[in-house]
Design an enzyme around this catalytic site. Sequence first.
Site, PDB file in Angstrom:
ATOM      1  CG  ASP A 107      48.183  14.173 -14.478  1.00 46.89           C
ATOM      2  OD1 ASP A 107      47.125  14.192 -15.134  1.00 46.89           O
ATOM      3  OD2 ASP A 107      48.886  15.173 -14.290  1.00 46.89           O
ATOM      4  CG  HIS A 108      48.720  14.291 -18.710  1.00 43.77           C
ATOM      5  ND1 HIS A 108      47.989  14.692 -19.808  1.00 43.77           N
ATOM      6  CD2 HIS A 108      48.557  15.253 -17.792  1.00 43.77           C
ATOM      7  CE1 HIS A 108      47.414  15.848 -19.555  1.00 43.77           C
ATOM      8  NE2 HIS A 108      47.732  16.225 -18.337  1.00 43.77           N
ATOM      9  CD  GLU A 180      51.642  18.931 -15.663  1.00 45.87           C
ATOM     10  OE1 GLU A 180      51.382  19.520 -14.611  1.00 45.87           O
ATOM     11  OE2 GLU A 180      50.787  18.366 -16.356  1.00 45.87           O
ATOM     12  CG  HIS A 224      50.253  21.083 -18.853  1.00 39.43           C
ATOM     13  ND1 HIS A 224      50.428  20.113 -19.819  1.00 39.43           N
ATOM     14  CD2 HIS A 224      49.211  20.666 -18.091  1.00 39.43           C
ATOM     15  CE1 HIS A 224      49.546  19.150 -19.640  1.00 39.43           C
ATOM     16  NE2 HIS A 224      48.792  19.461 -18.611  1.00 39.43           N
ATOM     17  CG  HIS A 263      44.126  18.232 -18.166  1.00 35.99           C
ATOM     18  ND1 HIS A 263      44.652  17.197 -18.901  1.00 35.99           N
ATOM     19  CD2 HIS A 263      43.354  17.660 -17.221  1.00 35.99           C
ATOM     20  CE1 HIS A 263      44.219  16.048 -18.423  1.00 35.99           C
ATOM     21  NE2 HIS A 263      43.417  16.304 -17.402  1.00 35.99           N
ATOM     22  CG  ASN A 285      44.572  17.782 -13.850  1.00 39.26           C
ATOM     23  OD1 ASN A 285      43.602  17.308 -13.265  1.00 39.26           O
ATOM     24  ND2 ASN A 285      45.273  17.086 -14.728  1.00 39.26           N
TER      25      ASN A 285
END
Length: 384
Positions: A107-108, A180, A224, A263, A285
């Site tokens: 992820d990110h 997040e 998020h 996202h 996500n």
Amino acid sequence: MVEIKDIVPPGVVTGDNLLKLLEHARDNGYAIPAVNCTSSSTANACLEAAAKNNSPIMIQVSNGGGAFLVGKSVKDPNAAAAGSVALAYHVRAVAKYYGVPVVLHSDHCAKKLLPWFDGMLKADKEYYDKFGEPLFSSHMLDLSEEPDEENIAICVEYFKKMEPMKIWLEMEIGITGGEEDGVNNEDVDPEKLYTTPEQVYSVYEALSKIGPMFSIAAAFGNVHGVYKPGNVTLSPEKLLTHQVYTKEKISSPLERPIFLVMHGGSGSTDEEINTAVKNGVIKMNIDTDTQWAYWDGLRAFESESHDYLQGQIGNPKGADKPNKKFYDPRVWIRKAEESMCARVGVSMEKLGSKGTYPKSDEPGSSQCISGQKSGFMSRIFKSK
């Protein structure tokens, strides 16, 4: 419609099989849930959900998740990469036993976290040299906090390293709000939560020259968590303008030429999710909702079994009665898994991936053991 099970095998998919999977999702109007996992338990819950719902699944790990996986006491600078690789090997060891396609994703990754990304790419290369495919299916670069020119330039640099191994690249342009995994965008300028068609096309133009295996997380007010900062509104209809703009620029015969990613899926309405998928989102996500579900399973078990969890001995059935069947970690962790599994299934239904891949009856096998004919481990796991 071509059946996905006829073109994509069960187990961890990479390269051409991954491209086929995501093309099938795009062309048939569904998306695949991508769930952040922090342990073998949470990964298994996702795999179980995929098998029960006859759906592909994406299992992804964040930098913080990787650090947690290796053990919070470990302070080595390479800890996050080591933990991420450990999760990848676990999933590869068990994925085929669940009989559905599995995408292994990171992820990110912000600019400051590039050493983590480099560590995973090193593991990919080592795995590729041995088995002819990368360890992970895909990775994400999130350089959305950097100027667009720098963001795209770094993505190009890394995509050139990834393309020979056929690793998928996900990138982000425009910022996802909220907080997040230690990245806090709660106070970001609301205008930055909406990516323009020109920005998306600039990414497509740069990356398509290298290869087709990339996706774009274009911001459309996403956040998020299950809250929204300020008065920002989620606008998935904007994704269609990106598709139309790029389609015209490249004269594509495809209605949705760009692979888009959503996202901040937790807390989104069914209508918002449906609109995003119709406009070309092939991956969504999920983290906050599944975190809650995992905890909620444990919470409900503790509430129901409270009087059996106050000591090793002694409960309502007698002062000398043992409680091992209640405090055994396999019992309460399983309750958390069951709850998370159910919640992942809800996302599969909302995204339309449920029922797209009937569970294979092919015998399970490991995907991370060399196909040697001798040796103890090769006798246990027979690679195909």
